[in-house]
Every structure is written in structure tokens, then in C-alpha cells.
Design a protein around this motif. Structure first.
Motif, short mmCIF file in Angstrom:
data_model
loop_
_atom_site.label_atom_id
_atom_site.label_comp_id
_atom_site.label_asym_id
_atom_site.label_seq_id
_atom_site.Cartn_x
_atom_site.Cartn_y
_atom_site.Cartn_z
N TYR A 244 40.80 44.08 42.37
CA TYR A 244 40.20 42.79 42.70
C TYR A 244 41.05 41.68 42.09
O TYR A 244 41.95 41.92 41.28
CB TYR A 244 38.76 42.69 42.21
CG TYR A 244 38.52 43.25 40.82
CD1 TYR A 244 38.87 42.54 39.68
CD2 TYR A 244 37.95 44.52 40.67
CE1 TYR A 244 38.65 43.05 38.43
CE2 TYR A 244 37.73 45.05 39.40
CZ TYR A 244 38.09 44.30 38.28
OH TYR A 244 37.89 44.82 37.04
N LEU A 317 36.55 36.94 36.01
CA LEU A 317 35.88 38.18 36.39
C LEU A 317 34.37 37.98 36.45
O LEU A 317 33.81 37.11 35.78
CB LEU A 317 36.21 39.30 35.40
CG LEU A 317 37.69 39.67 35.24
CD1 LEU A 317 37.82 40.90 34.35
CD2 LEU A 317 38.36 39.91 36.57
N LYS A 318 33.73 38.82 37.25
CA LYS A 318 32.27 38.85 37.31
C LYS A 318 31.77 39.93 36.35
O LYS A 318 32.47 40.92 36.09
CB LYS A 318 31.79 39.16 38.73
CG LYS A 318 32.34 38.23 39.80
CD LYS A 318 31.89 36.79 39.60
CE LYS A 318 32.38 35.90 40.74
NZ LYS A 318 32.05 34.47 40.51
N GLN A 321 32.21 43.58 37.18
CA GLN A 321 33.58 44.07 37.27
C GLN A 321 34.11 44.57 35.94
O GLN A 321 35.19 45.15 35.88
CB GLN A 321 34.49 42.96 37.80
CG GLN A 321 34.20 42.55 39.24
CD GLN A 321 35.03 41.36 39.67
OE1 GLN A 321 35.28 40.43 38.90
NE2 GLN A 321 35.48 41.37 40.93
N ARG A 333 35.21 50.82 34.57
CA ARG A 333 35.67 49.97 35.67
C ARG A 333 37.18 49.76 35.54
O ARG A 333 37.79 50.24 34.60
CB ARG A 333 34.94 48.62 35.65
CG ARG A 333 33.44 48.73 35.96
CD ARG A 333 33.22 49.04 37.44
NE ARG A 333 31.81 49.10 37.78
CZ ARG A 333 31.09 50.21 37.85
NH1 ARG A 333 31.67 51.37 37.53
NH2 ARG A 333 29.83 50.19 38.19
N ASP A 334 37.78 48.99 36.49
CA ASP A 334 39.22 48.76 36.45
C ASP A 334 39.64 48.09 35.15
O ASP A 334 40.75 48.30 34.65
CB ASP A 334 39.66 47.90 37.64
CG ASP A 334 39.68 48.68 38.94
OD1 ASP A 334 39.31 49.87 38.92
OD2 ASP A 334 40.06 48.09 39.98
#
Length: 614
Positions: A244, A317-318, A321, A333-334
Motif C-alpha cells: 500500500y 498509514l491507517k 495497516q 501486517r506489512d
């Protein structure tokens, strides 16, 4: 013995354009020796250049230096002798007399000379070519495959020998130190001995001729093998790119830019910037530029919260995420934040997911559990951030081994000049005889700075609770935060402290790192270990810059307690770090109101009661 006609020395000053012409030509036929500041004719170079070109080079050089033109042209006309080195390192076509000067690198066989090790191939080839001998060999014998697979680094040389294996073993052996307590006749703690330990971090699969180790050693192995002339063929496997968009919503300060530039040369290394110097922004810059899946290791929940808020505010970022491993959560997560202890627990789940590992407060990494994290995480790129990587037990060598050498360092003086930290107006040490006198000193300091926000640091939960209860009896309102304090209560306490409803906060080691209250100005070190880095981190909680602010630091030491007394003696040199000649100038400036026009980078780790906590 070297023929004098083979040595060329520039003995006069040349204009820039003439010097450039000289360099362009001399490099075609000779090698520079920095020790003698002269050039030595390279026969291999000469004999691999067309004769007419050699003549033109010599004519050009004769305009600048004394040169034996006839001798060099004769060398160019002489047919080069040939040598072939086969896959077994036999040197075909060479007489023993020709290799006498490199006899220590060669074995004398029944039919041919033979290299003692493939490690010597590059050195021998350079020697022979410099003698004008044309050397050929199968370049595949220098190939080494380096493959990342299932969390490990597989090293597969085309050609094996004992010396090469020894280099691999030495590189992948960890050397570290442990402390052994020394007790007196009355069983009291008198100090400690530092004992070296070594640990193998490799195994060998002889059936496939594969040396199996960890990605942490990739950079050092690659560098050492390339120094020996090996050709490295790297396969790192699956794509580990962030899935993302990452937006960079900040600008680095000059010192951060310089640190980041040096780290980017290898995408690996340790950056040491004194407390309050904005190390984490360098980590975010790495995430934004590399766009690789990232694991961020931190020592505490508070610092995990700080990083999460950084990522939201400065990288766009959210919340969903951002992954978290720790505090009973396993959410990968990433971009994932993990507390070191939780990282050790879930290493098998973390492997294979990340390409960039950020070790925040990296002086924790050499500790026995933390070194397992840095060793076993299979991220290729590594960034260690620390204010104080130097350790009393010398285990910073382990930190540098597993995450990269120190590439940048910035101290308290430089941060004062940048107005990133506040000057320390008072740094006093009180020596108490027993607990009662120790408490009396504490009350005295609190009375003197009644209107100031003060943090009291202890080592033990019982001590923190005891101080809290005694202050309550004395009429002081205070808050106590320990590792056992629930998150909801912590947030409420911080809010009260930030808004000035309560001016005294008592804590154990849980607040040593990661949280700063901008207008807190007094730190009382009631208990501390002998670790200098812990004291520096605690002082860092109250030296965040604000115009007009000065910090006050107090240590209270019970000299009747052998352990406490010895701990102080081990860390007492820290005070000198802050006692710089320019300190008076900065104190006077802040007392006049500070440099209010200066724009400095916002610091998210100033505690914000509106931020979400983990």
C-alpha cells in the motif's frame, strides 16, 4: 628485484588538464603504490594493449615524467607467457622459479605447483599478471551462491577447501560476554567479572555441500568473499514490498539527513544519536524510501504506541495497516511493531515476512534474548537506532555484528547547538546513609521544586510503592506507573500529569525509554543499575527542548548499600557527558526565554493524551 625502468614517479606540478591526461595514460600501463608515491609498470596491462597504442601512451607520458621508452616498448613486443589454473588449483605452464616470491601461497606437487587455497587465487593471479604472465582459469571456481531459504542463508561455493571453510566458520561465530557476580564474605554484591563466550551460528550439510547460517551475516560474508575475489550470486527469494502507499509527511533535519545518507550506502548499520535527537524519523525515512515490508522492534508498550502514532501521523498509514506483536496481540501486517520479548516468542511466525528490520533502542539487542531476535529474523536490510550503543560489558560488538557497524554518532553538545535538547542547569548527587536519609533528600528536592513536573525513577516495584505511600503521608499528590499498571489507568495518569493536575510521577524501569513530557524538567534517580545507558535514557525523559526550559537532575545514592554504591561507581562517568564547556552559554540563552523563532522538528514522543495507545 624491481628494475628501476619499471618505476615512474611524478616529480613536478602539473596543471589540472595535464594531470588528468597523465592519469588517463599512466593507469593503462602501471599501478600506483601509495607508500612510495610512484607507479610500477604492469606487464600484463602492457602486453594486452596493441603495440601502437603503447607507443602513443609512452610518447604522451614522456612530456610529464622521465620514462624509459625503449624498455617499455620491448616489454610490449615480448610474447606473454601463459598459465592455466584448473579446477583443482593446479598451475599448468609455470616453472617453480617463477613463483618463488609467493612460495607461501603455493604447494609444490610432483608435476605442477598448486595453490594452497582458493582464497589465494586472486592474489596469485595479480602477481603473475604483473610479471607479464597471461593467466586463464575457469571463472566458475570463484562463484559462490548465497540463497535465502526458509529463514536461513545458504552459502554454496563452487569450489571448497579447508581455508575457505574456516573463513565462513569464523565469520558466523558469535563472540559475546556474560557478567558473573562477585560476592563478598557476607554474600553482599561486590561487582562482576566479564567472561567471554563464543557461539556457533551455523551448520554444514555435507551431502549438498552447503554452509547454512543466518541472513544477519550476509553483508559481512559477502564483503569478505569479494575481498578474496569471489563472484557472489545472490538469490533472496520472494518479493517483500509494502502493498500500500506510504506518504512521507516530514522533512529530516541536517544531522538526520547525514546519518541516513551514510546508512543508505549499505542499507545496514547502527546510528547513535544522543537522547532526544530524532532517531525514529531516520527509521521512517528508510520505510518511506525502501517501501519494503518492515518489522520494528521496541523494548516497551509505550514505545510501541509512540511508533504506531509516528506511522499514522508521518507516513499516512491507517490503523488497520499497522501490525502488532505483543501485549497479547499477534497481528502481522506489512509494517509490524513488536516488543522484543514477544518477538523472541513468535520468531517462527515473523520469519519470511520482512525485508527491513528496525531495532529501536538497539542497545537491548545484545542481551541474551534480544540477540536471538537480531540473529534469527531474516530481513536483509537492518537499521539499529540507539542513544547509547556502548555497553559496560562490551556487548556492543554483538549489536554491530548482527545489525551493522556504527555509521553515525551525534552527542549531547551537538544537540544543544541544534536546540533539540534542553541544557541541564543542575546535576547533583546526594550520598545518603540509610533509607531514612535517602527519603529525607528526596523530600527536600520535591519541596525545592514544588511547582515543577518531576519524575522519580526506581528499579524495583516495592521501592516505587514505598515512595508513593510515604509521599502520600507527607501530603504530596503523586502517580505511580509500573509494568503492572493497566493501559487504561496509565493513560489517565499521563493525562493528569500532562495537564498539571499532579506534578509528581513515580516509575520503575517501564518509563526509561520512549516517553517524554515536554515541560517535565526534574528527574530524580532514586535507584539505578550500574548501566550508564539506563541513566542516560532516564535523563532523556526530561531534557526535551522547549524555549526557556532548563533541566534538573538528581541522583540519591545509599552508600550503606554495597550494591547501590557499586552501581553508582560504575555509572558515575555519565555526569561528565553533560558537563560541557558551552553549557553556561545555553543556560543563559534559555533563561532569557530561549530561541522562540527557531522551527524544530515536532517530536511525537512527547506524550499526547489524545493519541491512541496500544
Amino acid at each position: 628485484m624491481t628494475n628501476s625502468s619499471e618505476i615512474i614517479k611524478l616529480e613536478k606540478y602539473l596543471k589540472k588538464e595535464d594531470f588528468e591526461t597523465f592519469l588517463e595514460n599512466i593507469r593503462k600501463i602501471a599501478d600506483y603504490n601509495p607508500e612510495t608515491k610512484s607507479w610500477k609498470i604492469n606487464l600484463f596491462k602492457i602486453q594486452n594493449i596493441p603495440l601502437e597504442e603503447v607507443k602513443e601512451i609512452v610518447r604522451t607520458l614522456s612530456s610529464y615524467v622521465k620514462i624509459d621508452e625503449d624498455y617499455i616498448i620491448r616489454l610490449a613486443q615480448k610474447e606473454a607467457k601463459k598459465c592455466y589454473i584448473d579446477n583443482y588449483l593446479n598451475m599448468l605452464g609455470i616453472d617453480y622459479e617463477e613463483i618463488e616470491p609467493i612460495r607461501e601461497l603455493v604447494l609444490i606437487g610432483k608435476r605442477y605447483p598448486r595453490l594452497r587455497s582458493i582464497l589465494f587465487l586472486k592474489k596469485v593471479i595479480d602477481y603473475l599478471r604483473n610479471k607479464g604472465i597471461d593467466v586463464t582459469f575457469n571463472r566458475r571456481i570463484l562463484e559462490v551462491q548465497m540463497i535465502r531459504e526458509k529463514g536461513f542463508l545458504l552459502v554454496k561455493p563452487f569450489a571448497w577447501d579447508r581455508e575457505l571453510l574456516q573463513i565462513l566458520k569464523e565469520t558466523c561465530t558469535l563472540s559475546y560476554y556474560i557478567e558473573q557476580p562477585v560476592l563478598g564474605p557476607d554474600k553482599s554484591y561486590m561487582g562482576s567479572n566479564i567472561i567471554e563466550r563464543k557461539s556457533r551460528a551455523y551448520r554444514i550439510d555435507w551431502s549438498t555441500k552447503t554452509f547454512i547460517t543466518y541472513i544477519a551475516f550476509y553483508d559481512e560474508l559477502k564483503r569478505k568473499l569479494e575481498d578474496y575475489g569471489f563472484i557472489i550470486l545472490t538469490r533472496m527469494g520472494n518479493n517483500r514490498r509494502i502493498g500500500y502507499e506510504v506518504k512521507e509527511n516530514f522533512v529530516l533535519l541536517p544531522h538526520q539527513e547525514e546519518a541516513y545518507r551514510l546508512w543508505r550506502k549499505k542499507n545496514r548499520g547502527t546510528i547513535a544519536i544522543f537522547t532526544r535527537g530524532g532517531k525514529s524519523f531516520i527509521g521512517m525515512k528508510a520505510i518511506a524510501d525502501l517501501k519494503e515490508k518492515t518489522i520494528i522492534f521496541v523494548p516497551t508498550r509505550e514505545l510501541a504506541t509512540t511508533w504506531k502514532n509516528y506511522l499514522i501521523k508521518y507516513l499516512g498509514l491507517k490503523d488497520p495497516q499497522i501490525g502488532l506483536v505483543g501485549s497479547g496481540i499477534l497481528n502481522i501486517r506489512d509494517i509490524t511493531i513488536t516488543i522484543y520479548n514477544s518477538g523472541v516468542k513468535y520468531l517462527d511466525r515473523l520469519q519470511g515476512n520482512f525485508e527491513l528490520a528496525i531495532f529501536d533502542e538497539a542497545h537491548h539487542v545484545p542481551a541474551s534474548t534480544f540477540k536471538e531476535v537480531a540473529l534469527r529474523i531474516d530481513a536483509l536490510h537492518r537499521l539499529s537506532l540507539s542513544a547509547t550503543p556502548k555497553r559496560r560489558d562490551n556487548n556492543e560488538r554483538l549489536l554491530f555484528k548482527l545489525s551493522g557497524q556504527l555509521v553515525y554518532s551525534l552527542g549531547y553538545k551537538e544537540l544543544l547547538q541544534l536546540r533539540i535538547v534542553a541544557p541541564i542547569e543542575v546535576y547533583d548527587v546526594y550520598f545518603a546513609e540509610g533509607k531514612e536519609e535517602k527519603m529525607k533528600y528526596l523530600i527536600g528536592i520535591l519541596e525545592r521544586y514544588k511547582s515543577s513536573k518531576t519524575i522519580i525513577f526506581t528499579q524495583f516495584l516495592n521501592t516505587a510503592q514505598e515512595i508513593y505511600e510515604k509521599l502520600l503521608l507527607q501530603g504530596y499528590r503523586s502517580l505511580i506507573i509500573t509494568g503492572q499498571t493497566p493501559d487504561s489507568r496509565r493513560k489517565r495518569y499521563f493525562e493528569q500529569f500532562i495537564k498539571g493536575k499532579v506534578n509528581i510521577m513515580i516509575s520503575t524501569t517501564v518509563l526509561d525509554e520512549g516517553i517524554t513530557v515536554p515541560d517535565a524538567e526534574v528527574a530524580i534517580i532514586y535507584e539505578n543499575s550500574g548501566e550508564a545507558r539506563q541513566l542516560i535514557q532516564r535523563i532523556g525523559r526530561v531534557i526535551g527542548y522547549q524555549p526557556g526550559k532548563t533541566a534538573k537532575i538528581f541522583e540519591i545514592v545509599d552508600v550503606t548499600n554495597p550494591r547501590e554504591k557499586y552501581a553508582y561507581l560504575r555509572r558515575k562517568w555519565v555526569q561528565e557527558l553533560y558537563n560541557i564547556p558551552e553549557l553556561k552559554k545555553y543556560l543563559e540563552l534559555e533563561k532569557r526565554g530561549g530561541e522562540t523563532t527557531r522551527i524544530y522538528q515536532p517530536r511525537l514522543d512527547f506524550y499526547d493524551v489524545n493519541e491512541k495507545s496500544i
